[in-house]
Motif scaffolding. Structure first.
Motif, PDB file in Angstrom:
ATOM      1  N   GLU A 183       0.827  -1.221   0.000  1.00 23.88           N
ATOM      2  CA  GLU A 183       0.000   0.000   0.000  1.00 23.88           C
ATOM      3  C   GLU A 183       0.855   1.262   0.000  1.00 23.88           C
ATOM      4  O   GLU A 183       0.393   2.334  -0.356  1.00 23.88           O
ATOM      5  CB  GLU A 183      -0.937   0.028   1.225  1.00 23.88           C
ATOM      6  CG  GLU A 183      -2.207  -0.766   1.035  1.00 23.88           C
ATOM      7  CD  GLU A 183      -3.107  -0.309  -0.103  1.00 23.88           C
ATOM      8  OE1 GLU A 183      -2.762   0.627  -0.856  1.00 23.88           O
ATOM      9  OE2 GLU A 183      -4.173  -0.917  -0.270  1.00 23.88           O
ATOM     10  N   GLU A 184       2.133   1.143   0.436  1.00 25.30           N
ATOM     11  CA  GLU A 184       2.941   2.370   0.482  1.00 25.30           C
ATOM     12  C   GLU A 184       4.203   2.276  -0.383  1.00 25.30           C
ATOM     13  O   GLU A 184       4.927   3.240  -0.533  1.00 25.30           O
ATOM     14  CB  GLU A 184       3.333   2.701   1.927  1.00 25.30           C
ATOM     15  CG  GLU A 184       4.179   1.648   2.609  1.00 25.30           C
ATOM     16  CD  GLU A 184       4.751   2.107   3.944  1.00 25.30           C
ATOM     17  OE1 GLU A 184       4.307   3.128   4.482  1.00 25.30           O
ATOM     18  OE2 GLU A 184       5.670   1.425   4.439  1.00 25.30           O
ATOM     19  N   PHE A 185       4.445   1.101  -0.959  1.00 27.96           N
ATOM     20  CA  PHE A 185       5.677   0.925  -1.726  1.00 27.96           C
ATOM     21  C   PHE A 185       5.468   1.274  -3.197  1.00 27.96           C
ATOM     22  O   PHE A 185       4.426   0.996  -3.764  1.00 27.96           O
ATOM     23  CB  PHE A 185       6.144  -0.527  -1.603  1.00 27.96           C
ATOM     24  CG  PHE A 185       7.395  -0.817  -2.389  1.00 27.96           C
ATOM     25  CD1 PHE A 185       8.611  -0.272  -1.998  1.00 27.96           C
ATOM     26  CD2 PHE A 185       7.364  -1.620  -3.515  1.00 27.96           C
ATOM     27  CE1 PHE A 185       9.767  -0.531  -2.722  1.00 27.96           C
ATOM     28  CE2 PHE A 185       8.522  -1.884  -4.243  1.00 27.96           C
ATOM     29  CZ  PHE A 185       9.716  -1.334  -3.837  1.00 27.96           C
ATOM     30  N   LYS A 186       6.488   1.903  -3.799  1.00 27.10           N
ATOM     31  CA  LYS A 186       6.381   2.232  -5.219  1.00 27.10           C
ATOM     32  C   LYS A 186       7.703   1.953  -5.918  1.00 27.10           C
ATOM     33  O   LYS A 186       8.775   2.132  -5.342  1.00 27.10           O
ATOM     34  CB  LYS A 186       6.066   3.721  -5.404  1.00 27.10           C
ATOM     35  CG  LYS A 186       4.627   4.118  -5.189  1.00 27.10           C
ATOM     36  CD  LYS A 186       4.456   5.604  -5.569  1.00 27.10           C
ATOM     37  CE  LYS A 186       3.018   6.058  -5.543  1.00 27.10           C
ATOM     38  NZ  LYS A 186       2.408   5.996  -4.235  1.00 27.10           N
ATOM     39  N   VAL A 187       7.602   1.528  -7.166  1.00 28.01           N
ATOM     40  CA  VAL A 187       8.778   1.438  -8.035  1.00 28.01           C
ATOM     41  C   VAL A 187       8.538   2.402  -9.186  1.00 28.01           C
ATOM     42  O   VAL A 187       7.471   2.377  -9.806  1.00 28.01           O
ATOM     43  CB  VAL A 187       8.931   0.008  -8.609  1.00 28.01           C
ATOM     44  CG1 VAL A 187       9.949  -0.005  -9.742  1.00 28.01           C
ATOM     45  CG2 VAL A 187       9.361  -0.966  -7.526  1.00 28.01           C
ATOM     46  N   ARG A 188       9.516   3.275  -9.440  1.00 26.31           N
ATOM     47  CA  ARG A 188       9.381   4.136 -10.619  1.00 26.31           C
ATOM     48  C   ARG A 188      10.609   3.951 -11.501  1.00 26.31           C
ATOM     49  O   ARG A 188      11.731   4.141 -11.061  1.00 26.31           O
ATOM     50  CB  ARG A 188       9.270   5.610 -10.237  1.00 26.31           C
ATOM     51  CG  ARG A 188       9.183   6.495 -11.505  1.00 26.31           C
ATOM     52  CD  ARG A 188       9.179   7.973 -11.213  1.00 26.31           C
ATOM     53  NE  ARG A 188       7.982   8.378 -10.500  1.00 26.31           N
ATOM     54  CZ  ARG A 188       7.510   9.630 -10.497  1.00 26.31           C
ATOM     55  NH1 ARG A 188       8.126  10.581 -11.150  1.00 26.31           N
ATOM     56  NH2 ARG A 188       6.435   9.927  -9.810  1.00 26.31           N
ATOM     57  N   ILE A 189      10.365   3.522 -12.741  1.00 26.37           N
ATOM     58  CA  ILE A 189      11.488   3.505 -13.676  1.00 26.37           C
ATOM     59  C   ILE A 189      11.341   4.730 -14.570  1.00 26.37           C
ATOM     60  O   ILE A 189      10.244   5.068 -15.016  1.00 26.37           O
ATOM     61  CB  ILE A 189      11.547   2.199 -14.489  1.00 26.37           C
ATOM     62  CG1 ILE A 189      10.238   1.923 -15.208  1.00 26.37           C
ATOM     63  CG2 ILE A 189      11.940   1.023 -13.630  1.00 26.37           C
ATOM     64  CD1 ILE A 189      10.321   0.752 -16.144  1.00 26.37           C
ATOM     65  N   VAL A 190      12.446   5.405 -14.775  1.00 27.68           N
ATOM     66  CA  VAL A 190      12.429   6.662 -15.530  1.00 27.68           C
ATOM     67  C   VAL A 190      13.207   6.444 -16.828  1.00 27.68           C
ATOM     68  O   VAL A 190      14.405   6.155 -16.815  1.00 27.68           O
ATOM     69  CB  VAL A 190      13.060   7.799 -14.690  1.00 27.68           C
ATOM     70  CG1 VAL A 190      13.029   9.101 -15.472  1.00 27.68           C
ATOM     71  CG2 VAL A 190      12.300   7.954 -13.368  1.00 27.68           C
ATOM     72  N   LEU A 191      12.500   6.540 -17.949  1.00 31.59           N
ATOM     73  CA  LEU A 191      13.137   6.315 -19.247  1.00 31.59           C
ATOM     74  C   LEU A 191      13.910   7.564 -19.652  1.00 31.59           C
ATOM     75  O   LEU A 191      13.355   8.657 -19.686  1.00 31.59           O
ATOM     76  CB  LEU A 191      12.069   6.019 -20.313  1.00 31.59           C
ATOM     77  CG  LEU A 191      11.095   4.882 -20.033  1.00 31.59           C
ATOM     78  CD1 LEU A 191      10.146   4.694 -21.207  1.00 31.59           C
ATOM     79  CD2 LEU A 191      11.829   3.581 -19.748  1.00 31.59           C
ATOM     80  N   THR A 192      15.198   7.397 -19.941  1.00 26.73           N
ATOM     81  CA  THR A 192      15.979   8.547 -20.388  1.00 26.73           C
ATOM     82  C   THR A 192      16.470   8.277 -21.802  1.00 26.73           C
ATOM     83  O   THR A 192      16.577   7.126 -22.218  1.00 26.73           O
ATOM     84  CB  THR A 192      17.206   8.802 -19.490  1.00 26.73           C
ATOM     85  OG1 THR A 192      18.211   7.843 -19.821  1.00 26.73           O
ATOM     86  CG2 THR A 192      16.870   8.693 -18.022  1.00 26.73           C
ATOM     87  N   ALA A 193      16.793   9.358 -22.491  1.00 33.32           N
ATOM     88  CA  ALA A 193      17.259   9.196 -23.875  1.00 33.32           C
ATOM     89  C   ALA A 193      18.771   9.180 -23.937  1.00 33.32           C
ATOM     90  O   ALA A 193      19.344   9.470 -24.953  1.00 33.32           O
ATOM     91  CB  ALA A 193      16.724  10.345 -24.720  1.00 33.32           C
ATOM     92  N   HIS A 194      19.412   8.882 -22.805  1.00 34.58           N
ATOM     93  CA  HIS A 194      20.871   8.891 -22.833  1.00 34.58           C
ATOM     94  C   HIS A 194      21.356   7.880 -23.869  1.00 34.58           C
ATOM     95  O   HIS A 194      20.929   6.730 -23.874  1.00 34.58           O
ATOM     96  CB  HIS A 194      21.450   8.557 -21.458  1.00 34.58           C
ATOM     97  CG  HIS A 194      21.145   9.612 -20.446  1.00 34.58           C
ATOM     98  ND1 HIS A 194      20.466  10.760 -20.762  1.00 34.58           N
ATOM     99  CD2 HIS A 194      21.441   9.705 -19.131  1.00 34.58           C
ATOM    100  CE1 HIS A 194      20.351  11.503 -19.682  1.00 34.58           C
ATOM    101  NE2 HIS A 194      20.938  10.886 -18.672  1.00 34.58           N
ATOM    102  N   PRO A 195      22.249   8.294 -24.739  1.00 28.01           N
ATOM    103  CA  PRO A 195      22.596   7.461 -25.892  1.00 28.01           C
ATOM    104  C   PRO A 195      23.569   6.339 -25.538  1.00 28.01           C
ATOM    105  O   PRO A 195      24.761   6.492 -25.626  1.00 28.01           O
ATOM    106  CB  PRO A 195      23.269   8.459 -26.847  1.00 28.01           C
ATOM    107  CG  PRO A 195      23.837   9.505 -25.941  1.00 28.01           C
ATOM    108  CD  PRO A 195      22.961   9.571 -24.744  1.00 28.01           C
ATOM    109  N   THR A 196      23.040   5.197 -25.131  1.00 26.27           N
ATOM    110  CA  THR A 196      23.931   4.073 -24.859  1.00 26.27           C
ATOM    111  C   THR A 196      23.592   2.922 -25.796  1.00 26.27           C
ATOM    112  O   THR A 196      23.996   1.807 -25.567  1.00 26.27           O
ATOM    113  CB  THR A 196      23.798   3.608 -23.404  1.00 26.27           C
ATOM    114  OG1 THR A 196      22.436   3.252 -23.169  1.00 26.27           O
ATOM    115  CG2 THR A 196      24.188   4.681 -22.436  1.00 26.27           C
ATOM    116  N   GLN A 197      22.812   3.203 -26.824  1.00 30.88           N
ATOM    117  CA  GLN A 197      22.498   2.145 -27.779  1.00 30.88           C
ATOM    118  C   GLN A 197      22.338   2.780 -29.156  1.00 30.88           C
ATOM    119  O   GLN A 197      21.845   3.889 -29.275  1.00 30.88           O
ATOM    120  CB  GLN A 197      21.193   1.463 -27.383  1.00 30.88           C
ATOM    121  CG  GLN A 197      20.761   0.434 -28.379  1.00 30.88           C
ATOM    122  CD  GLN A 197      19.572  -0.344 -27.866  1.00 30.88           C
ATOM    123  OE1 GLN A 197      19.672  -1.058 -26.898  1.00 30.88           O
ATOM    124  NE2 GLN A 197      18.442  -0.198 -28.502  1.00 30.88           N
TER     125      GLN A 197
END
Length: 862
Positions: A136-150
């Protein structure tokens, strides 16, 4: 499940398939040179034998041409090398697709770290209620960045997706067609992508992967862990940087940010429309069908025209769906009620924003912008800023900034483009919130944050520009260098003791986002010190925040390779212990980490579940992860020693010249993979502090000397060995999951190093000594890590991961050889005083072109 079967599954489903499909692939003619596929295996063999005999890349390439292609002209030889590069790039794609297709077979989708496993163990230990409360209080946030590593353009990513499906189905004719398409599709981008292009390519993942995998995970939790049909904490959410990340990127303008926000909204509306269209086929009942058709029509029109007059809000959409659900439950035997729930859940998770757009800018830019603004306000004479503002102490300035409520009626008074754009970006945050909802854009990251003043300047400007009544934006300082990490707790205390800032935090749920940067931390302090520096900063920031009744939300700027905080991310989060706030896990993911860890529905779901359960594991087992005082002393000592070793190495007079002349550093800018420049400053001279972390780490990785992932570790361990205190390190390794995870990730960097490739440099009169320093540290680190872990070889505990790396490294061996061959030719020409010639240009082009396959093959660095 034992370790052995995973390796067996990898060999059967990845290795064997790659060998079969690669042999088909090698027989396909893509151009006039039909022999490429025949000659490449011979060249590969020549490279392998050559390095085993201690030959250098030049000798290897020359031997190959003498032995197999003696009649070719010089020009024809160069053409063949370019063809090899093209073939190898596509072999990497083939391997990616095969690995993706085998993901659910190689990995146990219901094993340790998955939600099913979590639920079962909680039930068997009578801890289900504890798990429910935690979620109820835990969250996971993944943040997509455009950093060029591919380096994959969108068209190639599309082929990988289709190829993965065809391989799953063993559809040979489709695979053959895709091979043909792959052969004809260019990998090289003629022009740099714009920030908007980068946003579009990441929105593809939102639409095709995350919309589905987030939904599946949330539905599973709601139906199996809660089983009450009620609305719960959304648990996972997603952040987005392309279009909002202005740090060092002059191409991100305010209208870019608005365009990206509009595109995100349209994308999510289209997904809802598609779901409603499917629902309409199922809910063909009286009193329901008409209502679903009405919603479907509204969302279709709204997704095409964001100014559609009959649009409804996301709250109204949820209300109507709940009402429809009630009718279905009461009058139609709950038919398809799960499908309705699934859509309600997604609207709850994604609103009308899809992903939260973060804004980011460097504190130094802010400082100069705000100085201009304050000078202007002082000149207007009716300002809250006194004439002597710039002469006041930092504390006095903060006091004034915390109460600032001035007006800037017209931005046009500022002629300077940077000033205008920075202020305009602040004001459009409000517009995005009005259109996409508050969570469309409610966070502003200050990179290179050093002081409380940096935060308060932004705090004041947000209020002056757009948020007079209520500030609905969280400010996140980003601490990066070792010094900034050490100063972070006192910076935060200054903010927590400011009544106005504290009042703002209370309104925001008494939470403070603090971002910590691994990439620049490692570049600044070396591998051990960066990781330990961040760990200690988190402990002190947790303590400081709790003292003022604030929950610290740590947001980690993690990259793909271990040198940038990557590696086994979920193990890292499961190892943090009770002294670090863990209500949320937030991290950046970028480039190859997005495609390798989250690129398919299976890998995305598996890795998200691992992240969720790692946070929970840390909470439930956190006392076990607590470091003892003795262990802390050893850890601290190791970090300090390695920091000193790394600092001495960094200040070596050959450090910058080596990177500039012996590595691929200066070729990164020519690859057109990212929209932002490869360094921060404008000076022609290479300055260490201007270096972007990505080209810095990438250049070491192209040399196959992954310095940022291990340098200093060996010497630090050696001191303990020489003092007869090695048992203390063994104790730390046994007791601390954090230390263990760090060293395992470092082993990955060592596994990907291959010093035979550049051994020729050891005899270079200018750089020989410097190369030997690196090689000695590599050998020391490798030997002592094996001694510490008791392994016979690196990554012994992860045989499937090791096998994957070995195949990838083997695929690109000829590519690396060609790259080094070309670099050597460039150095020879420059020694002769040739700085401009057609021959030089050709070799430079070979270096640039060979960057692509090498980086893409390093995918499992994530």
């Amino acid at each position: 499940m034992s370790v052995e079967p995973k390796l067996t599954r990898f060999k059967q489903n990845v290795l064997s398939k790659y060998q079969i499909y690669n042999s088909i692939f090698m027989t396909l003619p893509f151009d006039a040179i039909t022999k490429t596929g025949v000659l490449l295996p011979l060249f590969h063999e020549t490279c392998k034998k050559g390095f085993a005999n201690g030959d250098n890349p030049t000798t290897i390439v020359d031997t190959f041409f003498k032995k197999y292609q003696a009649r070719r002209t010089k020009e024809s030889q160069i053409n063949l090398l370019f063809r090899f590069i093209q073939y190898i790039e596509r072999q990497v794609v083939l391997f990616d697709a095969i690995e993706d297709a085998a993901f659910p077979i190689v990995n146990n989708m219901e094993g340790i770290g998955t939600l099913r496993n979590l639920k079962e163990s909680a039930t068997s230990e009578n801890k289900l209620e504890e798990l429910q409360n935690y979620l109820e209080e835990f969250k996971v946030r993944i943040v997509l960045t455009a950093h060029p590593t591919q380096f994959y353009p969108g068209s190639v990513l599309g082929i990988i997706t289709d190829l993965t499906e065809a391989i799953k189905d063993n559809d040979l004719s489709k695979i053959n067609n895709l091979f043909g398409q792959l052969g004809k599709t260019p990998f090289f981008k003629r022009e740099k992508p714009t920030p908007y292009d980068e946003a579009i390519s990441l929105i593809w993942y939102l639409e095709n992967v995350f919309y589905k995998s987030f939904g599946e995970i949330y539905n599973y939790i709601q139906q199996n862990i809660y089983d009450d049909g009620k609305k719960h904490n959304e648990i996972i959410n997603i952040g987005f940087w392309p279009g909002g990340d202005r740090d060092g990127n002059p191409f991100v303008k305010p209208d870019t940010t608005l365009k990206v926000a509009a595109k995100l909204k349209q994308a999510i509306l289209k997904k809802y429309y598609a779901d409603l269209k499917n629902l309409r086929r199922k809910l063909s009942f009286r009193g329901v069908e008409d209502r679903v058709i009405r919603l479907e029509t509204i969302l279709y029109n709204y997704s095409i025209n964001l100014d559609y007059p009959e649009a409804i809000s996301s709250k109204e959409l949820i209300r109507e769906l709940l009402s429809i659900r009630n009718v279905v439950v009461e009058q139609h035997q709950s038919l398809y009620v799960n499908d309705i729930n699934n859509l309600i859940n997604r609207v709850h998770m994604f609103g009308y924003y899809f992903a939260t757009l973060d804004i980011r800018q460097d504190s130094r830019i802010h400082h100069s912008v705000f100085t201009t603004v304050i000078d202007y306000l002082i000149k207007t004479k009716n300002s809250s800023f006194p004439d002597n503002y710039h002469d006041l102490s930092e504390a006095e300035q903060i006091e004034i900034l915390s109460k600032a409520n001035d007006n800037i009626p017209d931005l046009e008074v500022f002629e300077d483009e940077m000033v205008y754009n920075t202020l305009k970006t602040i004001s459009i945050i409000k517009d995005i919130q009005a259109s996409n909802g508050e969570r469309g854009a409610n966070r502003y990251i200050i990179s290179n944050n050093q002081t409380a003043l940096n935060v308060m300047q932004l705090f004041a400007m947000l209020k002056i520009m757009a948020f007079k009544d209520e500030l609905t934006v969280d400010i996140g300082p980003l601490f990066e260098t070792i010094t900034d990490l050490e100063n972070a707790p006192s910076v935060m205390e200054q903010l927590y003791t400011n009544p106005e800032y504290m009042a703002h935090l209370r309104k925001r749920g008494s939470k403070q986002t603090i971002m910590l940067g691994f990439s620049d931390g490692t570049k600044d302090g070396g591998y051990l010190m960066a990781n330990w520096g961040i760990y200690k900063a988190k402990e002190l920031l947790t303590e400081m925040s709790r003292k003022y009744d604030i929950t610290a939300i740590f947001f980690d700027g993690r990259g793909g390779p271990p040198a940038r905080g990557g590696g086994k991310t979920h193990q890292f989060y499961a190892s943090l212990g009770p002294t670090i706030e863990d209500k949320e896990v937030q991290l950046t993911i970028q480039g190859q980490t997005i495609s390798s860890n989250f690129g398919t529905l299976e890998s995305s779901q598996y890795n998200l579940e691992q992240l969720i359960s790692s946070g929970i594991k840390n909470r439930i087992g956190s006392e076990k992860n607590k470091m003892s005082d003795e262990d802390r002393i050893v850890m601290n000592d190791l970090a300090e020693t390695s920091y000193q070793v790394y600092k001495d190495f960094k200040s070596h007079p050959m450090f910058i010249p080596y990177l500039e002349r012996m590595s691929t550093l200066k070729y990164y800018a020519k690859t057109n993979i990212g929209s932002r420049p490869s360094k921060r400053g404008n000076s022609d001279k290479l300055v260490f502090s201007d270096l972007r972390a990505i080209p810095f780490v990438g250049s070491w990785s192209q040399l196959k000397q992954n310095v940022p992932g291990f340098f200093g570790v060996g010497t630090a361990l050696k001191q303990y060995e020489e003092r007869g205190d090695f048992y203390k390190v063994e104790q730390l390794y046994k007791n601390s999951k954090f230390f263990k995870t760090l060293l395992e990730n470092s082993m990955m960097s060592l596994t990907k190093s291959f010093f035979d490739l550049t051994k020729y440099m050891s005899e270079d009169e200018e750089f020989g000594e410097f190369w030997n320093i690196i090689f000695t540290e590599y050998t020391t680190t490798k030997n002592l890590l094996l001694k510490l872990t008791g392994y016979q070889e690196l990554m012994e505990n992860e045989p499937a991961g090791k096998a994957s790396i070995e195949v990838r490294e083997s695929i690109v061996l000829p590519l690396l050889t060609i790259q080094q061959y070309a670099l050597k030719k460039i150095q020879e020409l420059q020694k002769q005083g040739v700085n401009e010639s057609d021959e030089l240009k050709v070799f430079e082009k070979i270096v640039t072109r060979s960057l692509f396959g090498n980086i893409n093959a390093s995918r499992n660095s994530a």
